[in-house]
Design an enzyme around this catalytic site. Structure first.
Site, PDB file in Angstrom:
ATOM      1  N   LYS A   1       0.839  -1.213   0.000  1.00 43.08           N
ATOM      2  CA  LYS A   1       0.000   0.000   0.000  1.00 43.08           C
ATOM      3  C   LYS A   1       0.873   1.262   0.000  1.00 43.08           C
ATOM      4  CE  LYS A   1      -2.127  -0.906   3.922  1.00 43.08           C
ATOM      5  NZ  LYS A   1      -1.419  -2.135   4.353  1.00 43.08           N
TER       6      LYS A   1
ATOM      7  N   ARG B   1      -9.173   1.263   9.173  1.00 45.03           N
ATOM      8  CA  ARG B   1      -8.813  -0.105   9.566  1.00 45.03           C
ATOM      9  C   ARG B   1      -9.916  -0.760  10.372  1.00 45.03           C
ATOM     10  NH1 ARG B   1      -2.806   0.792   9.253  1.00 45.03           N
ATOM     11  NH2 ARG B   1      -1.742  -1.146   9.659  1.00 45.03           N
TER      12      ARG B   1
ATOM     13  N   ARG C   1      12.295  -5.995   4.906  1.00 47.52           N
ATOM     14  CA  ARG C   1      12.280  -4.642   4.346  1.00 47.52           C
ATOM     15  C   ARG C   1      12.979  -3.617   5.245  1.00 47.52           C
ATOM     16  NH1 ARG C   1       5.784  -2.979   4.666  1.00 47.52           N
ATOM     17  NH2 ARG C   1       5.752  -2.707   6.929  1.00 47.52           N
TER      18      ARG C   1
ATOM     19  N   ARG D   1      11.728  -0.898  10.690  1.00 51.27           N
ATOM     20  CA  ARG D   1      10.675  -0.611  11.666  1.00 51.27           C
ATOM     21  C   ARG D   1      10.728  -1.631  12.807  1.00 51.27           C
ATOM     22  NH1 ARG D   1       5.210   0.209   8.238  1.00 51.27           N
ATOM     23  NH2 ARG D   1       4.433  -0.753  10.144  1.00 51.27           N
TER      24      ARG D   1
ATOM     25  N   ARG E   1       0.122  -8.728  13.526  1.00 52.55           N
ATOM     26  CA  ARG E   1      -0.525  -7.669  12.722  1.00 52.55           C
ATOM     27  C   ARG E   1      -1.428  -8.290  11.652  1.00 52.55           C
ATOM     28  NH1 ARG E   1       4.777  -4.896  11.054  1.00 52.55           N
ATOM     29  NH2 ARG E   1       3.558  -3.637   9.612  1.00 52.55           N
TER      30      ARG E   1
HETATM   31  P1  AMP Z   1       1.230   0.753   9.100  1.00 49.08           P
HETATM   32  O1  AMP Z   1       2.386   1.668   8.868  1.00 49.08           O
HETATM   33  O2  AMP Z   1       0.008   1.139   8.322  1.00 49.08           O
HETATM   34  O3  AMP Z   1       1.598  -0.698   8.947  1.00 49.08           O
HETATM   35  O4  AMP Z   1       0.822   0.941  10.646  1.00 49.08           O
HETATM   36  C1  AMP Z   1       1.727   0.625  11.692  1.00 49.08           C
HETATM   37  C2  AMP Z   1       0.968   0.562  13.006  1.00 49.08           C
HETATM   38  O5  AMP Z   1       0.379   1.841  13.297  1.00 49.08           O
HETATM   39  C3  AMP Z   1      -0.200  -0.428  13.042  1.00 49.08           C
HETATM   40  O6  AMP Z   1       0.218  -1.748  13.345  1.00 49.08           O
HETATM   41  C4  AMP Z   1      -1.062   0.183  14.149  1.00 49.08           C
HETATM   42  O7  AMP Z   1      -0.528  -0.087  15.430  1.00 49.08           O
HETATM   43  C5  AMP Z   1      -0.898   1.686  13.898  1.00 49.08           C
HETATM   44  N1  AMP Z   1      -1.923   2.200  12.947  1.00 49.08           N
HETATM   45  C6  AMP Z   1      -1.696   2.717  11.697  1.00 49.08           C
HETATM   46  N2  AMP Z   1      -2.850   3.093  11.115  1.00 49.08           N
HETATM   47  C7  AMP Z   1      -3.836   2.794  11.988  1.00 49.08           C
HETATM   48  C8  AMP Z   1      -5.247   2.902  11.947  1.00 49.08           C
HETATM   49  N3  AMP Z   1      -5.899   3.401  10.858  1.00 49.08           N
HETATM   50  N4  AMP Z   1      -5.953   2.490  13.040  1.00 49.08           N
HETATM   51  C9  AMP Z   1      -5.327   1.997  14.136  1.00 49.08           C
HETATM   52  N5  AMP Z   1      -3.996   1.843  14.240  1.00 49.08           N
HETATM   53  C10 AMP Z   1      -3.243   2.245  13.166  1.00 49.08           C
END
Ligand code: AMP
Length: 218
Positions: free
Chosen positions: A13, A88, A127, A161, A172
């Site tokens: 994404k 989400r 990554r 990360r 996740r």
């Molecule tokens: P991402 O970079 O999208 O993989 O997000 C990393 C982490 O940020 C996720 O595992 C959640 O802990 C938090 N996070 C990101 N976006 C959301 C969202 N829309 N709702 C809740 N938690 C989020």
């Protein structure tokens, strides 16, 4: 043009949202990136989000809806937004409908990126990105041309990360399947769901997305 990229962690994404921003001028809105910036800045939101993110859980809907709403008030999103990692949960999806309606806008498309869970684990665990310009790399799939030097900016410092380890990645994926995957049916009922093969090469995924966006633009 407002579009949601829907798919589990590692589906690509972020990569695609960045490409669409560069090609078409729609702003990438990544709630994960916004939270990581909040952590670096040491803000209240960042301090609270860190432990939740490290274990792979979701940050509360209220916090997320608050930061997205603030972001959508900025003038640079006028041309449109590519939502990456948001919504989400069903509550976030509802809130997004209301935020867009209050601005006289709508959601034009939701693109689900279909991927294979096992392939995702190795994609994510390998990554990393350039600490200076953010360019993404992978231990096996996308190495820099010269080892240890960023192709884009020649930076030599790279980040991984903290939540990209195998245990957290599997957690996740579980969170995605339980809390986010129901949005596929939600958007299917609304009639704006498009499904693409997220396992294809990056350029092929981009071209599938651009043809959907051209189609919905009419
Ligand atoms: P991402 O970079 O999208 O993989 O997000 C990393 C982490 O940020 C996720 O595992 C959640 O802990 C938090 N996070 C990101 N976006 C959301 C969202 N829309 N709702 C809740 N938690 C989020």
């Amino acid at each position: 043009m407002n579009v949601i990229l829907l798919g589990p962690p590692g589906a690509g994404k972020g990569t695609q949202a960045k490409i669409l921003e560069d090609k078409l001028g729609y702003k990438q809105l990544s709630t994960g990136d916004m939270l990581r910036s909040a952590i670096v800045a040491g803000s209240d939101i960042g301090v609270k989000a860190k432990a939740i993110m490290d274990r792979g859980d979701l940050v509360s809907d209220d916090v997320i809806i608050g930061i997205v709403s603030e972001r959508l008030d900025k003038p640079d999103v006028i041309k449109g937004v590519v939502f990456d990692g948001f919504p989400r949960t069903p509550a976030q999806a509802d809130a997004l409908d209301k935020m867009l309606a209050s601005k006289g806008q709508k959601l034009n498309a939701v693109i689900e990126m279909k991927v294979d869970d096992e392939a995702l684990v190795s994609r994510i665990v390998g990554r990393y990105s350039c600490a200076t310009c953010g360019q993404g790399y992978h231990d096996e799939l996308a190495k820099p041309k010269v080892a240890g030097v960023c192709d884009v900016c020649s930076g030599t410092v790279f980040n991984r990360r903290p939540d990209d380890n195998e245990k957290t990645v599997r957690d996740r994926l579980g969170v995605y399947n339980r809390q986010t995957a129901p949005l596929v049916a939600y958007y299917h009922r609304k009639g704006n769901l498009h499904v693409i093969d997220g396992m294809a090469e990056i350029a092929k995924v981009t071209s599938a997305m651009t043809s959907i966006l051209n189609q919905v633009k009419g």
